[in-house]
Scaffold this motif. Structure first.
Motif, short mmCIF file in Angstrom:
data_model
loop_
_atom_site.label_atom_id
_atom_site.label_comp_id
_atom_site.label_asym_id
_atom_site.label_seq_id
_atom_site.Cartn_x
_atom_site.Cartn_y
_atom_site.Cartn_z
N ARG A 4 0.84 -1.20 0.00
CA ARG A 4 0.00 0.00 0.00
C ARG A 4 0.87 1.25 0.00
N ASN A 5 1.91 1.28 0.81
CA ASN A 5 2.80 2.45 0.88
C ASN A 5 3.57 2.66 -0.42
N ALA A 8 1.01 4.18 -2.82
CA ALA A 8 0.59 5.53 -2.44
C ALA A 8 1.75 6.53 -2.42
N MET A 9 2.86 6.16 -1.82
CA MET A 9 3.96 7.10 -1.61
C MET A 9 4.93 7.19 -2.78
N LEU A 10 5.11 6.07 -3.48
CA LEU A 10 6.07 6.04 -4.58
C LEU A 10 5.41 6.10 -5.94
#
Length: 64
Positions: A4-5, A8-10
């Protein structure tokens, strides 16, 4: 978490995020012969995610 990260973040696609969370660490740790992909002879370490990429269920060596 990690998948998920990464999405979302990358801004990664789901396929790349899953690779970063599975095959890449297994290769780094020298475990590619037994872990990191879904294939014959691999440990059945699996994670089921929901639509928001939250962990719903996990299996380690095929056991929930």
């Amino acid at each position: 978490g990690a998948v998920r990260n990464a999405v979302a973040m990358l801004g990664l696609g789901l396929e790349d995020a899953v690779m970063i969370a599975s095959a890449a660490p297994a290769a780094f740790l020298g475990l590619s012969a037994a872990r990191g992909s879904i294939a014959p002879g691999q440990a059945a370490d699996l994670v089921l995610l929901d639509g928001e990429r939250n962990v719903v269920r996990t299996w380690i060596d095929g056991r929930e």
